[in-house]
Motif scaffolding. Sequence first.
Motif, PDB file in Angstrom:
ATOM      1  N   SER A 193       0.858  -1.184   0.000  1.00 41.52           N
ATOM      2  CA  SER A 193       0.000   0.000   0.000  1.00 41.52           C
ATOM      3  C   SER A 193       0.896   1.236   0.000  1.00 41.52           C
ATOM      4  O   SER A 193       1.954   1.246   0.636  1.00 41.52           O
ATOM      5  CB  SER A 193      -0.895   0.025   1.244  1.00 41.52           C
ATOM      6  OG  SER A 193      -1.725  -1.114   1.271  1.00 41.52           O
ATOM      7  N   ILE A 194       0.456   2.274  -0.702  1.00 45.76           N
ATOM      8  CA  ILE A 194       1.250   3.497  -0.756  1.00 45.76           C
ATOM      9  C   ILE A 194       1.210   4.196   0.603  1.00 45.76           C
ATOM     10  O   ILE A 194       0.142   4.364   1.193  1.00 45.76           O
ATOM     11  CB  ILE A 194       0.722   4.455  -1.848  1.00 45.76           C
ATOM     12  CG1 ILE A 194       0.866   3.816  -3.232  1.00 45.76           C
ATOM     13  CG2 ILE A 194       1.461   5.790  -1.821  1.00 45.76           C
ATOM     14  CD1 ILE A 194       0.221   4.617  -4.348  1.00 45.76           C
ATOM     15  N   LYS A 195       2.374   4.581   1.116  1.00 48.18           N
ATOM     16  CA  LYS A 195       2.451   5.388   2.335  1.00 48.18           C
ATOM     17  C   LYS A 195       2.236   6.841   1.938  1.00 48.18           C
ATOM     18  O   LYS A 195       3.167   7.559   1.586  1.00 48.18           O
ATOM     19  CB  LYS A 195       3.810   5.214   3.019  1.00 48.18           C
ATOM     20  CG  LYS A 195       4.067   3.840   3.594  1.00 48.18           C
ATOM     21  CD  LYS A 195       5.417   3.810   4.308  1.00 48.18           C
ATOM     22  CE  LYS A 195       5.696   2.463   4.939  1.00 48.18           C
ATOM     23  NZ  LYS A 195       7.030   2.446   5.604  1.00 48.18           N
ATOM     24  N   ARG A 196       1.006   7.261   1.972  1.00 50.96           N
ATOM     25  CA  ARG A 196       0.646   8.563   1.396  1.00 50.96           C
ATOM     26  C   ARG A 196       1.374   9.724   2.066  1.00 50.96           C
ATOM     27  O   ARG A 196       1.821  10.649   1.397  1.00 50.96           O
ATOM     28  CB  ARG A 196      -0.875   8.753   1.465  1.00 50.96           C
ATOM     29  CG  ARG A 196      -1.612   7.758   0.584  1.00 50.96           C
ATOM     30  CD  ARG A 196      -3.121   7.912   0.663  1.00 50.96           C
ATOM     31  NE  ARG A 196      -3.753   6.835  -0.076  1.00 50.96           N
ATOM     32  CZ  ARG A 196      -4.031   6.860  -1.379  1.00 50.96           C
ATOM     33  NH1 ARG A 196      -3.745   7.941  -2.079  1.00 50.96           N
ATOM     34  NH2 ARG A 196      -4.593   5.834  -1.976  1.00 50.96           N
ATOM     35  N   HIS A 197       1.460   9.692   3.394  1.00 46.94           N
ATOM     36  CA  HIS A 197       2.119  10.813   4.071  1.00 46.94           C
ATOM     37  C   HIS A 197       3.603  10.875   3.752  1.00 46.94           C
ATOM     38  O   HIS A 197       4.200  11.952   3.687  1.00 46.94           O
ATOM     39  CB  HIS A 197       1.873  10.747   5.588  1.00 46.94           C
ATOM     40  CG  HIS A 197       2.431   9.533   6.264  1.00 46.94           C
ATOM     41  ND1 HIS A 197       1.891   8.280   6.113  1.00 46.94           N
ATOM     42  CD2 HIS A 197       3.496   9.393   7.095  1.00 46.94           C
ATOM     43  CE1 HIS A 197       2.592   7.412   6.824  1.00 46.94           C
ATOM     44  NE2 HIS A 197       3.569   8.056   7.427  1.00 46.94           N
ATOM     45  N   VAL A 198       4.216   9.699   3.507  1.00 45.00           N
ATOM     46  CA  VAL A 198       5.637   9.675   3.131  1.00 45.00           C
ATOM     47  C   VAL A 198       5.815  10.253   1.731  1.00 45.00           C
ATOM     48  O   VAL A 198       6.720  11.066   1.477  1.00 45.00           O
ATOM     49  CB  VAL A 198       6.197   8.230   3.194  1.00 45.00           C
ATOM     50  CG1 VAL A 198       7.626   8.178   2.655  1.00 45.00           C
ATOM     51  CG2 VAL A 198       6.141   7.705   4.621  1.00 45.00           C
ATOM     52  N   VAL A 199       4.954   9.836   0.796  1.00 50.01           N
ATOM     53  CA  VAL A 199       5.023  10.353  -0.575  1.00 50.01           C
ATOM     54  C   VAL A 199       4.767  11.860  -0.589  1.00 50.01           C
ATOM     55  O   VAL A 199       5.437  12.617  -1.295  1.00 50.01           O
ATOM     56  CB  VAL A 199       4.013   9.618  -1.488  1.00 50.01           C
ATOM     57  CG1 VAL A 199       3.998  10.233  -2.881  1.00 50.01           C
ATOM     58  CG2 VAL A 199       4.353   8.134  -1.569  1.00 50.01           C
ATOM     59  N   MET A 200       3.786  12.297   0.218  1.00 50.44           N
ATOM     60  CA  MET A 200       3.481  13.728   0.303  1.00 50.44           C
ATOM     61  C   MET A 200       4.703  14.518   0.748  1.00 50.44           C
ATOM     62  O   MET A 200       5.011  15.582   0.217  1.00 50.44           O
ATOM     63  CB  MET A 200       2.330  13.959   1.288  1.00 50.44           C
ATOM     64  CG  MET A 200       0.970  13.532   0.786  1.00 50.44           C
ATOM     65  SD  MET A 200       0.278  14.675  -0.419  1.00 50.44           S
ATOM     66  CE  MET A 200      -0.014  16.095   0.603  1.00 50.44           C
ATOM     67  N   GLU A 201       5.406  13.972   1.741  1.00 49.35           N
ATOM     68  CA  GLU A 201       6.595  14.667   2.254  1.00 49.35           C
ATOM     69  C   GLU A 201       7.718  14.662   1.216  1.00 49.35           C
ATOM     70  O   GLU A 201       8.393  15.666   1.003  1.00 49.35           O
ATOM     71  CB  GLU A 201       7.062  13.986   3.552  1.00 49.35           C
ATOM     72  CG  GLU A 201       8.095  14.774   4.332  1.00 49.35           C
ATOM     73  CD  GLU A 201       7.564  16.084   4.881  1.00 49.35           C
ATOM     74  OE1 GLU A 201       8.330  17.067   4.869  1.00 49.35           O
ATOM     75  OE2 GLU A 201       6.397  16.134   5.300  1.00 49.35           O
TER      76      GLU A 201
END
Length: 659
Positions: free
Chosen positions: A639-647
């Motif tokens: 699953s995509i780690k959305r908060h990591v990608v956002m950062e």
Amino acid sequence: MSKTPVKNSFLANITERELQAIKHLPDYSSVESLPEIWPLVAQRFGNIVALHNPHAQPEIVLTYTQLCQQIQLFATGLQALGVQAGDRISLISDNSPRWLIADQGIMTAGAVDAVRSSQAEREELLYIVANSGSTALVVEDLKTFKKLRDRLDDLPIKLVILLSDEAPPEADTLKVYSFAQLMEIAAKHTLQPVKRSRDDLATLIYTSGTTGKPKGVMLSHRNLMHQIVAIPAVVQPQGGDIVLSILPTWHSYERSCEYFLLSLGCTQIYTNLRSIKQDLKEFRPHYMVAVPRLLESIYEGVQKQFREQPASRQRLIKFFLGISEKYIQARRTVEGLDLQNLNPSIVERLTASTQAAALSPLHALGEKLVYNKVREATGGRVKQMISGGGALPKHVDDFFEIIGVEILVGYGLTETSPVTHARRYWRNLRGSAGQPIPGTETKIVDSETRKELPPGEKGLVLLRGPQIMQGYYQNPEATAKAIDSEGWFDSGDLGWVTPQNDLVLTGRAKDTIVLTNGENIEPQPIEDACLRSPYIDQIMLVGQDQKSLGALIVPNLEALEKWAASQNLQLCIEDDKVASATSQKINLESKIIQDLFRQELNREVQNRPGYRPDDRIGRFKLILEPFSIENGMMTQKLSIKRHVVMERYRDIINGMFAQ
């Protein structure tokens, strides 16, 4: 900041300042259920206009006495037609005085309403009617009824009420009545009082789940009454104050604000996007409940007027705005309300105080020549505007402060009834979501370990208080995931708290994206649809607190190269590649590639079942590095780690929406 212990959980941890602010207001802390409010309000504010819809044909004006009578008649009519305490009734309608009459009439009869807009997609409405177990249906008009009619025979619907005065279908197997017919029936019967406790279910508000299927948020009378009792600590309207209403009335945010404002005797004026500019000037409201996009549109309208001024006038306006921006920044520092410097030194305060004093005369001149004229466009007597449903952009927040219109930003979710935090006019810390309202606790924890973090450290926002929902209807698994054994609700938001307990939000830990118009978007179903395109290998939607969705896309380079070759083009990812003699060299930024992805996104999103205009992807950026476990952007479950990608892509995302 001294706290005053209060036995009533609604007002636990209220401050002395807040107690002083609310002491002259009606006290509803002992009221058990929401319907009990209306006779009390009618007794206190009887001849004051409660609801006014100037755009209805004919125009509708109801005093508090008339509103209470209409609510009780609606309830009486429902009881006469067989509605029992605890029954579920789907209320499918939009903003109008009759919405409130129906909503509170249903509760007065002892029933529970499941609410949604009549504009919602048909399958979604049918799901809500079925999932809620509704045995009766209240709809806006005949058109809405016909939209659902062919599937109602498969559901336990026994009764339908139209909120319009249209004649019901003559040969329908269901019992269908118009609003007028229901009131005629009610006039021949007597209301049977139904005793409801605070812990009884009051309403179901359906919100999107992680699979895209709506989840029924169970709000009790305790949840709703907490908002009525606690929000006055933030804002203190007087009987007869004018409120302009434009947001969807079935939304948790607008709905609780309406209950609160009406409980204090305000006059609610119904408006719409087409009429709001004129209604602001004509009705001169004291308060308005808004989402960031609405405030942005007001800001953009003012900026457009500025641009239409002669060049010399534009320069003067720009000069004053520049001076005033420095002035309000200095004033914030003096007051300890600069989020970037919450504890200024004595020297910094003195310097800022000197600067504010020096700039004050020019700011006052800007007020006289520019700002008071801008305020006239809002009617000229706004006490406060309340903003929620997303983050307010800094430039909009600053602008309203400059022109002297107080914006009080609030925070919460449907699951929290919704308000948990709000900025106070005496502590309006711009950039924050404000301090907890009375009765509310905030805890910041590490998103992985759930260990509590100290003030100043960023983590997952947990909330606890009388406004936290009872759970998701018929969904114990989702409820257990959202609320732990100690009653802490997982907001899905990331943030930190200041030493003074102001909440500062920094992003989302959960998937849900909230746009500036207040709409919640579940990205997963939209992303799944986009992945049907052969040219999209991975995609992650972005757009928290933006006007529209955006996307980070990892393209399928192999498929893209084959497409390029079919067009006699050569896709060049590396700069040292040379195009062949028979083809044209292109890269991912080339217009033809951008156009291809725009077509792919539009087609796949619009072909998705349940498509809504808010699902449309506006901006997007093609990136080459795939999301993977190795680079930390995916979990072990892929699953995509959305908060990591956002950062990781913060600058690219910010640039995407700044275009």
